[in-house]
Design an enzyme around this catalytic site. Structure first.
Site: not given
Lengths: 98, 485
Positions: B154, B178, B79
């Site tokens: 997210s 997330s 990420k």
């Protein structure tokens, strides 16, 4: 009637050092009002006797030996700075009135 | 069949029998990216050249017959809020568009030690604020099961890349859901570890008292391997916990006889879709069939979690994001007359709408005259929510419910009203507030879109979560289905 005045919105934006346009300020007034009314749901709960939780684990004052360690090389540190000179980061004038 | 439909342990064995090379695995990754990335849009940066050099290096090691760990040579995505030395890290924000980190996050360092191969950096909502990846400053990632739908957020890029077979596994981060929510939406396995289990050093902070890095994988077993590799106390993160890291894989016994499951009535009530409710009830039947017992319980303060979370996470964010001021790194606005104006213009131009909204809410609730009524009140409610979990865990081993109230929604469907968007996270947020671990495992489909089962455990008891999730997974077929792209 909004709970948050335009003046307050602009004050908060100033505290946050966030440049916002007049249009954004109006939008934020509505959105902040919405979110704050939603947050007022919490007032249903009597929390006078409740202690706040700042941290979920029972840890305090994590210490280490006070031994000096090598820092990052200056060239590396300056690599991402938008403006630098002679090993320093340069910014626009700090004092009022240019 | 894609190589990434195999488990970590199978690939490990095939590498060692020389049936497969690291180069084959890395080729597989970039070939698949070449085929599907224009539809999925999961990556912000690819690191192809270095990944191929690394693959060659690791293949040489294999040829020399050197010993290697379980994750040796396996392709991973990271990420884009986890800093990676000399590999652009943007947090999907304009303000960090050209940021080139000068050190590795502890988890990135641990991946290097485990000798995985980093394929690239994955898209997310800007600074991890969002539930759909629509808040990325650069692109909206698509759900591989139906590209008209969001992948969740997210960590949307992290979940979509695994579901689409672009990488074997990935790292995400979870502040209010997330990791778990996108894992549920994309039909993969995502775990948020106990707060303190994994070092946050080098994770660009959103809300420091809630953030955790965790693994996203196709199977529960792979998840356990990856968590083990990234866990542990770290001198660089004083909130990382000095607790033993067990072999999580050893917990996967398949035995859940006598396991005590609590099912909160609040997690199956108002706002939860029929599809999500039914998939959870079916999952409970499966677990019952394996010898587990379940009872309905109450987490009475659940309905207050969302409001408390938005006050606390936004307050912490408003403090954490002060560092983006155009001085040491990142974007700087031109032509400002003085320093304060430079700050304001830089931040006004550099941050997206959602980030600004949260900085405003956070700054407001921390400001003089409002601190007690909003910020401190929310901290007190956090205590009540934490106590809810403690009460249930005094009698039960795990808590089970849906990961999300509904399957994925359409791109553009929830962007108009921030509160509707936030409601996606009502079932995951309480877990972060309490600091306990939680996993999402695939448990069904609704109109071709995956649903996730959330299993929540006690502090530092990821082992019981994994044991339960693994037993369920092995008794069902959901993890054997792949999206058609």
């Amino acid at each position: 009637m909004s709970r948050i005045s335009m003046e307050q919105v602009k004050h908060v934006a100033h505290l946050a050092r966030l440049g916002i346009t007049e249009q954004e300020a109006e939008k934020m007034q509505k959105e902040l009002d919405l979110m704050i009314s939603f947050a007022e749901l919490l007032n249903e709960l009597d929390t006078d006797e409740v202690k706040p939780t700042f941290h979920v684990l029972d840890m305090q004052n994590v210490m280490r030996e006070d031994i000096s360690q090598k820092g990052l090389p200056v060239e590396e540190v300056l690599k991402n700075a938008p403006d630098s000179k002679d090993g320093h980061i340069r910014v626009p004038s700090i004092m009022e009135g240019k | 069949m894609s190589l990434f439909e195999h488990k970590v342990s199978d690939l490990h064995e095939r590498l060692h029998k020389k049936e497969l090379s690291v180069t084959d695995l890395v080729n597989e990754s970039y070939e698949r990216i070449g085929q599907v990335e224009s539809q999925v849009k999961a990556f912000l940066t690819l690191d192809e050249e270095r990944a191929r050099v690394k693959a060659k290096e690791l293949d040489d090691k294999l040829a020399r017959g050197e010993q290697s760990g379980m994750l040796f040579g396996l392709p991973i995505g990271v990420k884009d809020n986890i800093v990676t030395k000399n590999l652009r890290t943007t947090c999907a924000s304009k303000i960090l568009e050209n940021f080139d980190p000068i050190y590795d996050a502890t988890v990135a360092e641990k991946l290097k030690q485990a000798e995985t191969v980093t394929i690239g950096k994955l898209n997310m909502d800007e600074f991890a604020m969002g539930s759909s990846n629509e808040n990325s400053a650069f692109q909206a990632t698509r759900n591989p099961w139906n590209t008209d739908y969001v992948p969740g957020g997210s960590s949307g890029g992290s979940a979509a890349s695994v579901a689409a077979g672009e990488v074997l596994f990935s790292l995400g981060s979870d502040t209010g859901g997330s990791i778990r929510q996108p894992a549920a939406y994309c039909g993969v396995v995502g775990l948020k570890p106990t707060y303190g289990r994994v070092s946050r050093y080098g994770l660009v902070a959103f809300a420091s008292s809630l953030d955790q890095i965790g693994p996203i994988t196709r199977t529960v077993e792979d998840n356990a391997y990856l968590l083990e590799a990234i866990s542990g106390v770290d001198p660089m993160d004083s909130t990382s916990a000095n607790v033993q890291v067990p072999s999580f894989v050893n917990a996967l016994t398949g035995d859940v006889k006598g396991l005590k499951i609590a099912v909160p009535k609040e997690y199956l009530g108002e706002g939860v879709s029929e599809a999500a409710r039914n998939s959870v009830l079916s999952a409970l039947k499966v677990l019952e069939g394996l010898g587990a017992e379940w009872e309905e319980v109450s987490l009475p303060h659940s309905k207050y979690a969302l409001a408390a979370y938005y006050l606390l996470s936004s307050s912490e964010a408003s403090a954490n994001l002060q560092r983006f001021d155009g001085v040491r790194y990142g974007y700087r606005a031109d032509n400002a007359e003085n320093l304060i104006e430079m700050y304001k213009q830089t931040r006004g131009e550099g941050f997206g709408d959602e980030v600004k909204r949260r900085i405003m809410l956070g700054t407001f609730s921390l400001s003089s005259g409002y601190y007690d009524a909003y910020y401190k009140k929310a901290q007190k409610v956090r205590t009540l929510i934490k106590q809810d979990f403690e009460n249930v865990f005094a009698k039960y081993d795990v808590i089970i419910g849906p990961t999300t109230p509904t399957p994925a929604f359409k791109i553009g469907e929830n962007t108009a009203d921030p509160l509707t968007m936030y409601a996606n996270d009502i079932l995951t947020i309480p877990v972060n507030l309490a600091g306990v671990p939680g996993i999402s495992v695939p448990c069904g489909f609704s109109n071709g879109l995956p649903l996730g089962l959330q299993i929540i455990g006690k502090h530092f008891d990821e082992s019981t979560i994994y044991r339960t999730a693994h037993a369920f997974e092995q008794a069902t077929e959901f993890h054997k289905q792949f999206p058609k792209l």
